[in-house]
Design an enzyme around this catalytic site. Structure first.
Site, PDB file in Angstrom:
ATOM      1  N   CYS A  79       0.680  -1.194  -0.010  1.00 57.72           N
ATOM      2  CA  CYS A  79       0.089   0.099  -0.102  1.00 57.72           C
ATOM      3  C   CYS A  79       0.793   1.202  -0.067  1.00 57.72           C
ATOM      4  O   CYS A  79       1.592   1.440  -0.883  1.00 57.72           O
ATOM      5  CB  CYS A  79      -0.946   0.075   1.235  1.00 57.72           C
ATOM      6  SG  CYS A  79      -2.316   1.128   1.041  1.00 57.72           S
ATOM      7  N   HIS A 186      -3.784  -4.670  -0.186  1.00 56.26           N
ATOM      8  CA  HIS A 186      -3.394  -5.305   1.122  1.00 56.26           C
ATOM      9  C   HIS A 186      -3.268  -6.489   0.870  1.00 56.26           C
ATOM     10  O   HIS A 186      -4.445  -7.038   0.959  1.00 56.26           O
ATOM     11  CB  HIS A 186      -4.278  -4.630   2.274  1.00 56.26           C
ATOM     12  CG  HIS A 186      -3.988  -3.537   2.672  1.00 56.26           C
ATOM     13  ND1 HIS A 186      -3.118  -2.968   3.446  1.00 56.26           N
ATOM     14  CD2 HIS A 186      -4.524  -2.026   2.320  1.00 56.26           C
ATOM     15  CE1 HIS A 186      -3.031  -1.553   3.736  1.00 56.26           C
ATOM     16  NE2 HIS A 186      -4.071  -1.355   2.930  1.00 56.26           N
ATOM     17  N   GLU A 188      -2.612  -8.868   3.168  1.00 55.77           N
ATOM     18  CA  GLU A 188      -3.014  -9.450   4.382  1.00 55.77           C
ATOM     19  C   GLU A 188      -4.692  -9.188   4.442  1.00 55.77           C
ATOM     20  O   GLU A 188      -5.264  -9.912   5.454  1.00 55.77           O
ATOM     21  CB  GLU A 188      -2.299  -8.804   5.614  1.00 55.77           C
ATOM     22  CG  GLU A 188      -2.783  -7.351   5.955  1.00 55.77           C
ATOM     23  CD  GLU A 188      -2.214  -6.217   5.048  1.00 55.77           C
ATOM     24  OE1 GLU A 188      -2.341  -4.904   5.519  1.00 55.77           O
ATOM     25  OE2 GLU A 188      -1.569  -6.478   3.937  1.00 55.77           O
TER      26      GLU A 188
END
Length: 206
Positions: A79, A186, A188
Protein backbone atom coordinates in the site's frame (compact mmCIF):
# COMPACT_ATOMS: atom_id res chain seq x y z
CA UNK A 1 12.77 -14.95 8.91
CA UNK A 2 10.81 -12.04 7.45
CA UNK A 3 11.24 -8.58 8.97
CA UNK A 4 8.31 -6.14 8.99
CA UNK A 5 9.62 -2.57 9.15
CA UNK A 6 8.31 -0.70 12.20
CA UNK A 7 8.65 3.05 11.62
CA UNK A 8 5.45 4.29 13.26
CA UNK A 9 3.21 3.84 10.21
CA UNK A 10 1.25 0.78 9.13
CA UNK A 11 -1.16 -1.91 10.22
CA UNK A 12 1.54 -4.14 11.61
CA UNK A 13 -0.72 -6.43 13.64
CA UNK A 14 -2.82 -7.79 10.76
CA UNK A 15 0.25 -8.30 8.57
CA UNK A 16 2.10 -10.13 11.33
CA UNK A 17 -0.98 -12.29 11.99
CA UNK A 18 -1.21 -13.20 8.30
CA UNK A 19 2.44 -14.24 8.19
CA UNK A 20 2.04 -16.29 11.36
CA UNK A 21 -1.11 -17.89 9.91
CA UNK A 22 0.86 -19.21 6.93
CA UNK A 23 3.55 -20.50 9.28
CA UNK A 24 6.14 -17.85 8.48
CA UNK A 25 8.53 -16.71 11.18
CA UNK A 26 8.49 -12.91 11.32
CA UNK A 27 9.71 -10.00 13.39
CA UNK A 28 8.34 -6.46 13.66
CA UNK A 29 11.38 -4.22 14.02
CA UNK A 30 12.99 -0.90 13.25
CA UNK A 31 16.45 -2.16 14.21
CA UNK A 32 18.86 -2.00 11.23
CA UNK A 33 20.77 -5.03 12.54
CA UNK A 34 17.62 -7.17 12.64
CA UNK A 35 16.58 -5.95 9.18
CA UNK A 36 19.99 -6.98 7.87
CA UNK A 37 19.69 -10.43 9.44
CA UNK A 38 16.28 -11.10 7.90
CA UNK A 39 15.86 -13.18 4.75
CA UNK A 40 13.50 -10.54 3.36
CA UNK A 41 11.87 -7.28 4.39
CA UNK A 42 8.29 -6.02 4.14
CA UNK A 43 7.62 -2.27 4.23
CA UNK A 44 3.99 -1.64 5.24
CA UNK A 45 2.25 1.72 5.39
CA UNK A 46 -1.03 3.54 5.82
CA UNK A 47 -1.66 7.28 5.99
CA UNK A 48 0.07 10.23 4.33
CA UNK A 49 3.09 9.86 2.04
CA UNK A 50 5.00 12.89 3.36
CA UNK A 51 4.61 11.87 7.00
CA UNK A 52 5.68 8.28 6.30
CA UNK A 53 8.70 9.35 4.23
CA UNK A 54 9.80 11.75 6.97
CA UNK A 55 9.50 9.06 9.63
CA UNK A 56 11.68 6.71 7.58
CA UNK A 57 14.31 9.43 7.15
CA UNK A 58 14.20 10.55 10.77
CA UNK A 59 14.94 6.99 11.87
CA UNK A 60 17.61 6.53 9.22
CA UNK A 61 15.67 3.64 7.74
CA UNK A 62 15.60 5.15 4.25
CA UNK A 63 19.36 4.61 4.01
CA UNK A 64 19.08 1.12 5.49
CA UNK A 65 16.37 0.00 3.06
CA UNK A 66 18.22 1.35 0.03
CA UNK A 67 21.39 -0.40 1.14
CA UNK A 68 19.62 -3.72 1.72
CA UNK A 69 17.78 -3.54 -1.59
CA UNK A 70 21.04 -2.64 -3.34
CA UNK A 71 22.60 -5.80 -1.92
CA UNK A 72 19.79 -7.90 -3.37
CA UNK A 73 17.66 -8.55 -0.28
CA UNK A 74 14.01 -9.12 -1.30
CA UNK A 75 11.88 -6.10 -0.37
CA UNK A 76 8.08 -5.93 -0.58
CA UNK A 77 6.21 -2.65 -0.10
CA UNK A 78 2.51 -2.80 0.75
CA UNK A 79 0.00 0.00 0.00
CA UNK A 80 1.71 3.24 1.10
CA UNK A 81 4.84 1.14 1.55
CA UNK A 82 4.73 0.37 -2.17
CA UNK A 83 4.31 4.04 -3.02
CA UNK A 84 7.33 4.95 -0.90
CA UNK A 85 9.51 2.76 -3.11
CA UNK A 86 9.09 5.24 -5.97
CA UNK A 87 10.84 8.52 -6.74
CA UNK A 88 8.09 10.88 -5.66
CA UNK A 89 4.42 11.41 -4.87
CA UNK A 90 2.03 14.26 -5.69
CA UNK A 91 0.00 13.76 -2.52
CA UNK A 92 -0.68 17.30 -1.23
CA UNK A 93 2.45 18.69 -2.87
CA UNK A 94 5.47 16.92 -4.31
CA UNK A 95 7.35 14.68 -1.91
CA UNK A 96 10.44 12.56 -2.38
CA UNK A 97 10.31 8.79 -1.94
CA UNK A 98 13.05 6.17 -1.63
CA UNK A 99 13.77 6.21 -5.36
CA UNK A 100 14.26 2.44 -5.58
CA UNK A 101 11.78 2.32 -8.46
CA UNK A 102 11.25 4.85 -11.25
CA UNK A 103 7.87 6.56 -11.31
CA UNK A 104 5.53 9.06 -9.70
CA UNK A 105 2.50 8.46 -7.49
CA UNK A 106 -0.45 10.59 -8.63
CA UNK A 107 -4.01 11.38 -7.46
CA UNK A 108 -6.53 8.72 -8.44
CA UNK A 109 -9.20 11.43 -8.72
CA UNK A 110 -7.48 12.98 -11.75
CA UNK A 111 -7.77 9.85 -13.89
CA UNK A 112 -10.85 7.91 -12.82
CA UNK A 113 -13.34 10.10 -14.72
CA UNK A 114 -16.35 8.11 -13.52
CA UNK A 115 -18.85 9.47 -10.96
CA UNK A 116 -19.69 5.91 -9.93
CA UNK A 117 -16.11 5.38 -8.70
CA UNK A 118 -15.66 6.90 -5.28
CA UNK A 119 -12.40 8.25 -3.92
CA UNK A 120 -10.76 6.73 -1.97
CA UNK A 121 -11.15 3.38 -3.64
CA UNK A 122 -12.13 1.02 -0.86
CA UNK A 123 -12.98 -2.57 -1.59
CA UNK A 124 -12.33 -5.54 -3.83
CA UNK A 125 -11.12 -5.32 -7.41
CA UNK A 126 -9.88 -7.87 -9.91
CA UNK A 127 -6.33 -8.21 -11.18
CA UNK A 128 -5.11 -8.34 -14.77
CA UNK A 129 -1.71 -9.99 -15.07
CA UNK A 130 0.77 -7.99 -17.15
CA UNK A 131 3.96 -9.92 -16.32
CA UNK A 132 3.59 -13.62 -15.57
CA UNK A 133 7.27 -13.86 -14.63
CA UNK A 134 6.81 -11.71 -11.50
CA UNK A 135 7.73 -13.97 -8.55
CA UNK A 136 4.87 -13.01 -6.23
CA UNK A 137 2.24 -13.69 -8.92
CA UNK A 138 2.98 -17.40 -9.14
CA UNK A 139 -0.41 -19.05 -8.82
CA UNK A 140 -2.37 -15.79 -9.20
CA UNK A 141 -4.75 -15.68 -12.17
CA UNK A 142 -6.50 -13.00 -14.20
CA UNK A 143 -9.69 -12.07 -12.41
CA UNK A 144 -8.50 -12.91 -8.91
CA UNK A 145 -9.79 -10.27 -6.49
CA UNK A 146 -7.77 -8.26 -3.96
CA UNK A 147 -8.61 -5.54 -1.44
CA UNK A 148 -7.65 -1.90 -2.04
CA UNK A 149 -7.77 1.19 0.20
CA UNK A 150 -6.16 4.20 -1.50
CA UNK A 151 -6.58 7.65 -3.06
CA UNK A 152 -3.24 7.85 -4.89
CA UNK A 153 -1.72 5.37 -7.30
CA UNK A 154 0.94 4.48 -9.84
CA UNK A 155 -0.49 4.41 -13.38
CA UNK A 156 0.13 1.18 -15.31
CA UNK A 157 3.61 1.23 -16.82
CA UNK A 158 6.69 -0.85 -17.53
CA UNK A 159 7.17 -1.90 -13.88
CA UNK A 160 3.54 -3.02 -13.56
CA UNK A 161 3.23 -6.78 -13.11
CA UNK A 162 -0.53 -6.72 -12.46
CA UNK A 163 -3.13 -3.96 -12.58
CA UNK A 164 -6.78 -3.21 -11.80
CA UNK A 165 -9.18 -0.96 -13.65
CA UNK A 166 -11.00 1.73 -11.68
CA UNK A 167 -13.04 3.95 -13.92
CA UNK A 168 -10.59 5.01 -16.64
CA UNK A 169 -7.59 4.59 -14.35
CA UNK A 170 -5.32 1.57 -14.70
CA UNK A 171 -4.04 1.07 -11.17
CA UNK A 172 -0.71 -0.72 -10.74
CA UNK A 173 -1.66 -3.45 -8.28
CA UNK A 174 1.70 -5.25 -8.31
CA UNK A 175 5.05 -3.77 -9.34
CA UNK A 176 8.46 -5.35 -9.60
CA UNK A 177 12.04 -4.57 -10.54
CA UNK A 178 14.43 -7.35 -9.60
CA UNK A 179 14.32 -7.99 -5.87
CA UNK A 180 12.13 -4.92 -5.17
CA UNK A 181 8.38 -5.57 -5.31
CA UNK A 182 5.20 -3.88 -4.18
CA UNK A 183 1.44 -4.29 -3.93
CA UNK A 184 -0.93 -1.32 -3.90
CA UNK A 185 -3.60 -3.54 -2.36
CA UNK A 186 -3.37 -5.19 1.05
CA UNK A 187 -2.48 -8.89 0.67
CA UNK A 188 -3.11 -9.38 4.39
CA UNK A 189 -6.74 -8.34 3.78
CA UNK A 190 -7.18 -10.11 0.44
CA UNK A 191 -8.22 -13.59 1.54
CA UNK A 192 -6.60 -16.66 0.01
CA UNK A 193 -5.22 -14.71 -2.96
CA UNK A 194 -3.37 -12.35 -0.62
CA UNK A 195 -2.07 -15.21 1.50
CA UNK A 196 -0.84 -16.91 -1.66
CA UNK A 197 1.11 -13.76 -2.57
CA UNK A 198 2.65 -13.59 0.90
CA UNK A 199 3.53 -17.30 0.81
CA UNK A 200 5.19 -16.88 -2.58
CA UNK A 201 7.17 -13.84 -1.48
CA UNK A 202 8.35 -15.56 1.69
CA UNK A 203 9.24 -18.77 -0.16
CA UNK A 204 11.01 -16.92 -2.96
CA UNK A 205 13.14 -15.03 -0.48
CA UNK A 206 14.56 -18.06 1.30
Amino acid sequence: MIAIVDYGVGNLFSLRCSLEYIGQECLVTGDPIELDRADAVILPGVGAFEDAANKLRNKGLDVVLKELAGRGKPLLGICLGMQLLFEQSREYGVHRGLGLLEGEIVPLLEDVDDPACRIPQIGWNTLEIADKSCPVLSGVANGDAVYYVHSYYLPKGRLTAAWSGYGKAKVSGVVQKGNVMGTQFHPEKSGEVGLKILRTFCGHSQ
